[in-house]
Design a protein around this motif. Structure first.
Motif, PDB file in Angstrom:
ATOM      1  N   GLU A  26       0.818  -1.206   0.000  1.00 60.96           N
ATOM      2  CA  GLU A  26       0.000   0.000   0.000  1.00 60.96           C
ATOM      3  C   GLU A  26       0.857   1.263   0.000  1.00 60.96           C
ATOM      4  O   GLU A  26       0.567   2.218  -0.730  1.00 60.96           O
ATOM      5  N   ASP A  27       1.909   1.281   0.819  1.00 52.71           N
ATOM      6  CA  ASP A  27       2.745   2.484   0.881  1.00 52.71           C
ATOM      7  C   ASP A  27       3.496   2.705  -0.428  1.00 52.71           C
ATOM      8  O   ASP A  27       3.709   3.850  -0.844  1.00 52.71           O
ATOM      9  N   VAL A  42       4.002   5.841  -5.558  1.00 50.11           N
ATOM     10  CA  VAL A  42       3.886   5.908  -7.020  1.00 50.11           C
ATOM     11  C   VAL A  42       2.784   6.876  -7.421  1.00 50.11           C
ATOM     12  O   VAL A  42       2.923   7.658  -8.379  1.00 50.11           O
ATOM     13  N   LEU A  43       1.693   6.859  -6.692  1.00 52.53           N
ATOM     14  CA  LEU A  43       0.581   7.764  -7.002  1.00 52.53           C
ATOM     15  C   LEU A  43       0.990   9.221  -6.805  1.00 52.53           C
ATOM     16  O   LEU A  43       0.720  10.078  -7.663  1.00 52.53           O
ATOM     17  N   LEU A  44       1.643   9.528  -5.696  1.00 48.56           N
ATOM     18  CA  LEU A  44       2.081  10.904  -5.452  1.00 48.56           C
ATOM     19  C   LEU A  44       3.149  11.327  -6.454  1.00 48.56           C
ATOM     20  O   LEU A  44       3.250  12.514  -6.787  1.00 48.56           O
ATOM     21  N   VAL A  92      11.523  -0.187   0.739  1.00 46.70           N
ATOM     22  CA  VAL A  92      12.146  -1.503   0.814  1.00 46.70           C
ATOM     23  C   VAL A  92      11.030  -2.538   0.900  1.00 46.70           C
ATOM     24  O   VAL A  92      10.237  -2.536   1.849  1.00 46.70           O
ATOM     25  N   VAL A  93      10.929  -3.389  -0.099  1.00 48.41           N
ATOM     26  CA  VAL A  93       9.924  -4.459  -0.124  1.00 48.41           C
ATOM     27  C   VAL A  93      10.651  -5.780   0.101  1.00 48.41           C
ATOM     28  O   VAL A  93      11.641  -6.080  -0.566  1.00 48.41           O
ATOM     29  N   LEU A 120       5.321   9.034   5.241  1.00 46.79           N
ATOM     30  CA  LEU A 120       5.956   8.323   4.138  1.00 46.79           C
ATOM     31  C   LEU A 120       7.468   8.514   4.152  1.00 46.79           C
ATOM     32  O   LEU A 120       8.227   7.577   3.893  1.00 46.79           O
ATOM     33  N   LEU A 121       7.919   9.734   4.473  1.00 48.55           N
ATOM     34  CA  LEU A 121       9.359   9.984   4.497  1.00 48.55           C
ATOM     35  C   LEU A 121      10.027   9.254   5.651  1.00 48.55           C
ATOM     36  O   LEU A 121      11.126   8.720   5.510  1.00 48.55           O
ATOM     37  N   ARG A 122       9.378   9.215   6.800  1.00 55.58           N
ATOM     38  CA  ARG A 122       9.948   8.478   7.943  1.00 55.58           C
ATOM     39  C   ARG A 122      10.009   6.983   7.650  1.00 55.58           C
ATOM     40  O   ARG A 122      10.963   6.307   8.036  1.00 55.58           O
ATOM     41  N   LYS A 123       9.011   6.487   6.975  1.00 53.37           N
ATOM     42  CA  LYS A 123       9.048   5.072   6.604  1.00 53.37           C
ATOM     43  C   LYS A 123      10.182   4.813   5.626  1.00 53.37           C
ATOM     44  O   LYS A 123      10.847   3.776   5.673  1.00 53.37           O
TER      45      LYS A 123
END
Length: 829
Positions: free
Chosen positions: A368-369, A374-376, A541-542, A657-660
């Motif tokens: 999801e993240d 990608v959407l942003l 990271v996936v 998102l940036l912290r992740k």
């Protein structure tokens, strides 16, 4: 003397010969008459369509009339078939019909005030029902009206082309008009004196038009397996020049022609002269040897090649072009009323963010993240420029790092197929010149021209680079400028140019060694320089984790997709709806209010302080580029919600998102406290042990340095009366790998879930330890058994205190040793 005698004899014969009447094309005259009738009589909703277009032509000083092929086919299908089958033959008659139409509707516009001559009008067709591929252009289509699609790879400069030359005879000063086509052609002979060679071009009386040649390559999805992409040269004239740029996917409507191969010196507007070859002995003068063949005059074997003469150029999917510099009012005018209502309905729908995320790459399960990133990236931030004309990029760069088979390339392929301007390339086979631009020599004009690379072709789009870690270091350095300044500077072969590369970069990379090592940082896992890493706004990271429930869900999704592809993929919005919404949202320019500015500054300060306490353990250094990344992400979220301002909620999501991206990518060994004898410890010692910060969290002091100096130190405090208390016993730390911790935690969760399904309330901590130890068959001695039991108790306490996955059944922590533990209701297994 003999030549002059022959010319005079030929002139006398021509004068004595009876005059031959000019032959007229009756079919062409009929086509001209019926096409002019169509322009006068065709109506839509009781309005003259082409009369209105003529008024716009007059206001904008244009000379090309654009005709919709659907209109012509519905009015007279026989006329449409005749024009399509013999377009090259009937094109002059169609142009004459347009001129007659203009003369009757607007007589003043026919006369060109600058040259006091009648304007030359042209007709351009569009919206043909069939679009041909470059590979399907064959000889049976020569002379027909054809629509061909492809990607523009190179464009020449605009030069003048001679279309009607006025030649003056050097002998008798008589003028002869000679129409040109593809090559410079002089009259065969003078009608008065019989002159065949001595001609002079009268530039004032000749007609020149703008001319440009573009090279078009067939689209990537049209290339058959194992075949090389085909290219064709397309000639643009008059008002169609500069309509196509390198990287554009265009539809060209025109005629397929066959032209002879000519010398490099045969450039439009220049005269071709044959130079007789010279031969002779060394040191001697040129000795004429007579005519030994056509090769003496530089004439080679006559070869032919295909050439496409285009009358109209349209961008493929022009309504979905994503240009961030467009005004919102101009974008809204391009949509119909139904499409406007649909965009308003989408913007007001609840949970719009989550619904659009679910519509991104619906064939990929989870992540999801990554889908949010990608959407942003597609929405992008706002492009800005300072007072010193320094441009600040608004495009977002994204990198996906992870284990094999985690759908990294699927995201790249989806973006390439979804956006109208996206280029896909692989890092292993890409060079610095292939990514940026190169200087090549034109074989016909022998001039240095610029060949566009992948970043130039993706201007105002997305460049997807797969296998980014396989790129050579010198090739990675070549895109530094393109990723930050969004320009490409060339200084080679006498060419000094600065080219635009306003593109977002979506990269996918594999870790070193094939799989991601959690005990190492992101910088150690990926073979990238710090300069490249800091230019990416987001890193994801996936990982390929072994989870029974997750694996079953992924398998069910993939099997369902293979079983019935259409029904298994049901996104909330279709691709056309997303493209329309994306085009409208990218035209918005949200601003930053004061509250959001303070929040961005505080978030950046907190990130910098956290980075300073890590001692080099963070994924990469937090710099000002991360602050700009938060600004761009916040603006992208505001665009997604069609907001004119960036709210604190948008900043919070960007910060998350940036912290992740920065913090949660590194998970090595975990430090667990030894809670073995916690039940027997005094309350003071237990609190001291629990309040000791773990190693994987930053140790933030509770007081400032100034307050710390004011506090009395332990050795400065007065000695207390009575017996001295023993210092609290500090428990030792137990190190465990993250994979091992996850394995034990998953096993305990699955066992407690199975007991819950059977109706049992839960288990005590001792029962959980005994159950897990009973499953271990490789324990050899009592010392190893005690060490394993100590580690299991620490894992259980960590799951309870830190992860929040275990809770007491009765909520009473006083009898902690005998209390039953169960899974938290929010835990999903």
């Amino acid at each position: 003397y003999q030549r002059r005698v022959r010319e005079k004899t030929l002139a006398s014969q021509m004068a004595a010969a009876p005059s031959v009447p000019q032959v007229s094309d009756q079919s062409g005259e009929l086509i001209k008459q019926r096409f002019e009738e169509f322009l006068h009589k065709y109506q839509e909703e009781e309005r003259q369509v082409y009369a209105e277009q003529l008024s716009h032509m007059s206001a904008n000083d244009r000379s090309t009339l654009y005709v919709d092929w659907v209109h012509l086919g519905s009015y007279d299908f026989l006329l449409a078939d005749a024009v399509k089958e013999n377009h090259y033959r009937f094109e002059p008659f169609l142009a004459k019909a347009v001129q007659n139409f203009v003369r009757k509707v607007d007589p003043a516009y026919v006369l060109d005030s600058s040259s006091n001559k009648d304007r030359e009008f042209t007709v351009a067709f569009f919206n043909l029902p069939e679009t041909c591929k470059i590979r399907d252009l064959r000889t049976e289509r020569i002379g027909q009206l054809v629509a061909v699609s492809g990607t523009v790879t190179r464009t020449s400069e605009v030069r003048p082309e001679l279309v009607a030359g006025c030649f003056v005879c050097s002998e008798c000063r008589a003028s002869t008009v000679m129409h040109q086509q593809f090559r410079y052609t002089e009259p065969s002979g003078c009608s008065k004196c019989g002159n065949r060679t001595n001609w002079k071009l009268n530039l004032e009386q000749s007609v020149f038009v703008d001319w440009q040649r573009v090279r078009v390559q067939e689209n990537a999805d049209e290339i058959p397996a194992g075949a090389m992409p085909r290219t064709i040269d397309i000639v643009l004239r008059n008002e169609t020049v500069e309509r196509a740029k390198p990287g554009d996917k265009c539809v060209f409507v025109g005629t397929l022609c066959v032209v002879p191969e000519v010398e490099a010196k045969n450039v439009p507007g220049q005269r071709v002269e044959s130079v007789q070859g010279r031969s002779g002995s060394r040191g001697g003068g040129a000795v004429p040897t007579g005519v030994t063949g056509l090769k003496v005059f530089g004439v080679k074997d006559l070869n032919y090649r295909m050439c496409f003469l285009a009358s109209s150029v349209q961008a493929a999917g022009a309504r979905f072009s994503l240009n961030g510099n467009e005004d919102s009012e101009n974008v809204v005018d391009e949509f119909t009323e139904a499409e406007k209502a649909e965009i308003i309905r989408m913007s007001n729908s609840p949970k719009l963010y989550d619904r659009i995320v679910r519509s991104v790459a619906p064939t990929v399960f989870g992540h999801e993240d990554v889908k949010k990133g990608v959407l942003l990236m597609m929405f992008g931030g706002v492009h800005k420029s300072t007072a010193e004309r320094i441009k600040l990029r608004g495009d977002i760069n994204l990198c996906i790092v992870g284990d094999p088979s985690t759908a990294k390339s699927q995201f790249l392929k989806w973006v390439t197929g979804f956006l109208p301007r996206a280029v896909y390339t692989s890092g292993k086979s890409a060079s610095a010149a292939g990514l940026t631009a190169s200087v090549v020599r034109d074989p016909e004009t022998n001039e240095s021209t610029i060949e566009a690379g992948a970043l130039m072709l993706a201007d105002n789009g997305v460049c997807c680079i797969d296998e980014f870690d396989k790129m050579d270091l010198k090739d990675q350095v070549a895109i530094h400028e393109a990723m930050e300044q969004q320009t490409i500077t060339l200084s080679k072969a006498g060419v000094q140019a600065t080219l635009n590369a306003r593109t977002s970069i979506l990269a996918a990379a594999n870790p070193q060694g094939g799989r991601y090592d959690r005990s190492k940082t992101l910088r150690q896992n990926v073979d990238m320089t710090p300069a490249i890493m800091s230019r990416f706004d987001l890193f994801f990271v996936v990982l390929d984790e072994c989870d029974e429930a997750q694996d079953f869900a992924i398998a069910r999704h993939i099997v369902g997709m293979h079983q019935n592809l259409d029904k298994s993929l049901t996104p909330d919005f279709s691709q056309d709806q997303l493209l329309r919404y994306l085009k409208f949202a990218r035209s918005l320019k949200p601003v930053l209010p004061e509250e959001s500015r303070r929040m961005l500054a505080n978030s950046y300060r907190a990130l910098r302080q956290w980075d300073a306490t890590q001692g080099g353990k963070s994924s990469y250094r937090v710099t000002v580029r991360q602050l700009e990344a938060m600004v761009r992400l916040s603006e992208a979220i505001a665009r997604l919600e069609c907001s004119d301002e960036v709210t604190p909620a948008h900043v919070n999501e960007a910060k998350r998102l940036l912290r992740k991206s920065i913090i949660t990518v590194e998970k090595g060994q975990l430090d667990l406290w030894d809670f073995a004898d916690m039940d027997e410890m005094p309350m003071e010692e237990e609190e001291a042990a629990q309040h000791e910060p773990p190693a994987d969290e930053p140790n933030v002091p509770e007081h400032t340095p100034a307050e710390k100096e004011q506090d009395p130190q332990p050795d400065e405090q007065p000695a207390a009366a009575g017996p001295k208390k023993a210092p609290p016993r500090i428990k030792e730390k137990i190190k465990i790998s993250f994979d091992r911790y996850q394995s034990i935690s998953q096993a305990i969760q699955m066992h407690l879930r199975s007991l819950e399904n059977k109706g049992e309330a839960g288990m005590t901590r001792k029962q959980i330890v005994d159950w897990y130890l009973s499953l271990q068959t490789e324990i050899s001695g009592e010392q190893e058994l005690a060490q394993e039991a100590k580690m299991i108790r620490s894992v259980i306490k960590n799951m309870q205190k830190k992860d929040g996955k275990l809770v007491y059944v009765d909520g009473d922590e006083s009898a902690e040793g005998d209390a039953l533990l169960a899974l938290h209701p929010n835990v999903v297994t």
